[in-house]
Design a protein around this motif. Structure first.
Motif, short mmCIF file in Angstrom:
data_model
loop_
_atom_site.label_atom_id
_atom_site.label_comp_id
_atom_site.label_asym_id
_atom_site.label_seq_id
_atom_site.Cartn_x
_atom_site.Cartn_y
_atom_site.Cartn_z
N GLY A 188 0.79 -1.22 0.00
CA GLY A 188 0.00 0.00 0.00
C GLY A 188 0.83 1.28 0.00
O GLY A 188 2.06 1.25 -0.05
N ARG A 189 0.11 2.40 0.08
CA ARG A 189 0.75 3.71 0.01
C ARG A 189 1.30 4.11 1.38
O ARG A 189 0.56 4.13 2.37
CB ARG A 189 -0.24 4.76 -0.46
CG ARG A 189 -0.48 4.75 -1.94
CD ARG A 189 -1.60 5.68 -2.36
NE ARG A 189 -1.74 6.86 -1.51
CZ ARG A 189 -2.89 7.50 -1.34
NH1 ARG A 189 -4.00 7.07 -1.89
NH2 ARG A 189 -2.94 8.57 -0.58
N PRO A 190 2.57 4.52 1.45
CA PRO A 190 3.17 4.91 2.73
C PRO A 190 2.57 6.16 3.35
O PRO A 190 2.79 6.42 4.53
CB PRO A 190 4.65 5.15 2.38
CG PRO A 190 4.87 4.39 1.12
CD PRO A 190 3.57 4.47 0.38
N ASP A 191 1.83 6.96 2.59
CA ASP A 191 1.22 8.17 3.16
C ASP A 191 -0.11 7.89 3.83
O ASP A 191 -0.68 8.78 4.45
CB ASP A 191 1.03 9.23 2.07
CG ASP A 191 0.05 8.79 0.99
OD1 ASP A 191 0.11 7.61 0.57
OD2 ASP A 191 -0.79 9.60 0.56
N MET A 192 -0.61 6.66 3.74
CA MET A 192 -1.88 6.30 4.36
C MET A 192 -1.68 6.07 5.86
O MET A 192 -0.62 5.62 6.31
CB MET A 192 -2.47 5.07 3.71
CG MET A 192 -2.82 5.24 2.24
SD MET A 192 -4.24 6.34 2.01
CE MET A 192 -5.58 5.26 2.52
N ALA A 193 -2.73 6.33 6.64
CA ALA A 193 -2.62 6.29 8.10
C ALA A 193 -2.18 4.92 8.60
O ALA A 193 -1.30 4.82 9.47
CB ALA A 193 -3.96 6.68 8.73
N TYR A 194 -2.78 3.84 8.08
CA TYR A 194 -2.45 2.51 8.61
C TYR A 194 -0.97 2.18 8.39
O TYR A 194 -0.33 1.55 9.24
CB TYR A 194 -3.33 1.43 7.95
CG TYR A 194 -3.00 1.13 6.52
CD1 TYR A 194 -2.16 0.09 6.17
CD2 TYR A 194 -3.55 1.90 5.49
CE1 TYR A 194 -1.85 -0.19 4.84
CE2 TYR A 194 -3.25 1.64 4.17
CZ TYR A 194 -2.40 0.60 3.84
OH TYR A 194 -2.10 0.34 2.54
N PHE A 195 -0.40 2.64 7.27
CA PHE A 195 1.01 2.40 6.96
C PHE A 195 1.89 3.21 7.92
O PHE A 195 2.87 2.70 8.48
CB PHE A 195 1.27 2.78 5.50
CG PHE A 195 2.46 2.12 4.87
CD1 PHE A 195 3.74 2.38 5.33
CD2 PHE A 195 2.30 1.26 3.80
CE1 PHE A 195 4.85 1.79 4.73
CE2 PHE A 195 3.40 0.65 3.19
CZ PHE A 195 4.68 0.92 3.66
N LYS A 196 1.54 4.49 8.10
CA LYS A 196 2.32 5.35 9.00
C LYS A 196 2.21 4.86 10.44
O LYS A 196 3.20 4.90 11.19
CB LYS A 196 1.85 6.79 8.87
CG LYS A 196 2.17 7.41 7.52
CD LYS A 196 1.99 8.91 7.50
CE LYS A 196 0.54 9.32 7.58
NZ LYS A 196 0.38 10.79 7.41
N PHE A 197 1.03 4.39 10.85
CA PHE A 197 0.88 3.86 12.20
C PHE A 197 1.76 2.63 12.40
O PHE A 197 2.42 2.48 13.43
CB PHE A 197 -0.57 3.47 12.45
CG PHE A 197 -1.54 4.63 12.56
CD1 PHE A 197 -1.09 5.94 12.63
CD2 PHE A 197 -2.91 4.40 12.59
CE1 PHE A 197 -1.98 7.00 12.74
CE2 PHE A 197 -3.81 5.44 12.70
CZ PHE A 197 -3.34 6.75 12.76
#
Length: 323
Positions: free
Chosen positions: A190-199
């Motif tokens: 997925g995209r690293p700027d998405m919340a789940y990835f950043k979390f």
């Protein structure tokens, strides 16, 4: 016969390409591999697709070239479907770089429409819209029949502009189209700027992650494999030439963002350090997709729960170099 996929190096585009290739389709990918987020991730997705002899990539900016010049006439005759995912993403990023969103999401979209209307054998153009078009609407769940004239960000406005241009091209040229309003797509690669990835990254690094205030802060998280399934079911069911469709693609089950963090803790095996901050004005509090229309049209319903999907993402993320 060929399927043209723009944004082929992107999260949704790459997964859809992979499924098409597994089904034996010839796929022509278009992407500019821009650096909005880590290009290594995009290159890895393309590397996987390029292992198939049925995949071809054209690395161009769709808004800055005449797409007709990229294809010989016989190649254009082979294109029976277009899946248009190329876009500048990021609600908050649109506060900082609004012109980028006009260039890609508006100028790029009309470039695809101009190319598509000249294709002799095109059966269906399916393009990515966004749940963001519902903007500041308060009534839930969001339905395709809702008014969408109060965008909450330039990103949302650019996606609504694309929908309106598509409606115009359907009216003028009978171009068969379906716009898909995606709701918070997540999963491996997925995209690293998405919340789940950043979390996930913050949890694994022992850093503090930021949650925003709001008792109803929730998203209609939709797993990537379910999204790919929806795209291909819709592609196979083009509308009549006098009709442009808009369909929600969501989980029809909003989950709190705090529950998302709990699942990440569970599947990553680590506790999160959380800081609570005021919610940015561009962010809506809750998203929730009514999916009656796509279910009635294509028999599609999501299958992957958030628990299962975050488990799959966490397994991939823990082994990746993006921790």
């Amino acid at each position: 016969m060929s399927i043209l996929v723009t944004g082929a190096a992107g999260f949704i585009g790459a997964r859809v390409c992979q499924v098409l290739l597994e089904q034996g389709a010839h796929v022509i990918g278009v992407d500019n591999l821009n650096n909005y987020y880590n290009t290594d991730l995009k290159k890895e997705r393309i590397s996987t697709l390029s292992s198939s002899r049925y995949f071809d990539l054209k690395e161009v900016d769709i808004e800055s070239v005449d797409l007709s010049d990229l294809f010989k006439l016989e190649e254009q005759r082979e294109i029976t479907g277009i899946l248009h995912f190329a876009a500048q993403a990021g609600v908050r990023h649109s506060l900082d770089a609004p012109i980028d969103f006009i260039n890609t999401n508006v100028k790029g979209h009309i470039a695809i429409l101009e190319f598509a209307r000249k294709l002799a054998n095109l059966k269906h153009l399916v393009y990515a819209s966004s749940s963001s078009v519902y903007g500041r609407n308060a009534a839930l769940p969001f339905r395709e029949s809702d008014r969408v004239d109060r965008p909450g960000s330039v990103y949302a406005a650019s996606k609504r502009a694309a929908e309106l241009m598509s409606d115009c091209y359907q009216h003028l040229y009978g171009l068969p189209q379906t716009g898909l309003r995606f709701f918070t797509v997540y999963g491996p690669w997925g995209r690293p700027d998405m919340a789940y990835f950043k979390f996930a990254r913050a949890i694994m690094r022992g850093e503090t992650l930021t949650l925003y205030e709001g008792r109803e802060l929730a998203r209609d998280f939709t797993y990537i494999d379910d999204v790919a399934d929806a795209v291909l079911k819709v592609l196979a069911a083009p509308p009549s030439s006098d009709q442009q469709r808009l369909l929600n693609v969501g989980n029809n089950s909003p989950e709190s963002v705090s529950y998302l963090v709990t699942l990440l803790e569970k599947h990553l095996g680590r506790n999160a350090s959380v800081s609570v901050m005021p919610r940015p004005v561009a962010d809506v509090e809750t998203t929730w997709a009514s999916i009656d229309a796509i279910e009635n049209l294509a028999g599609w319903r999501p299958r992957i729960t958030l628990d299962e999907g975050i488990g799959r993402f966490s397994e991939w993320f823990s082994r990746s170099k993006y921790v």
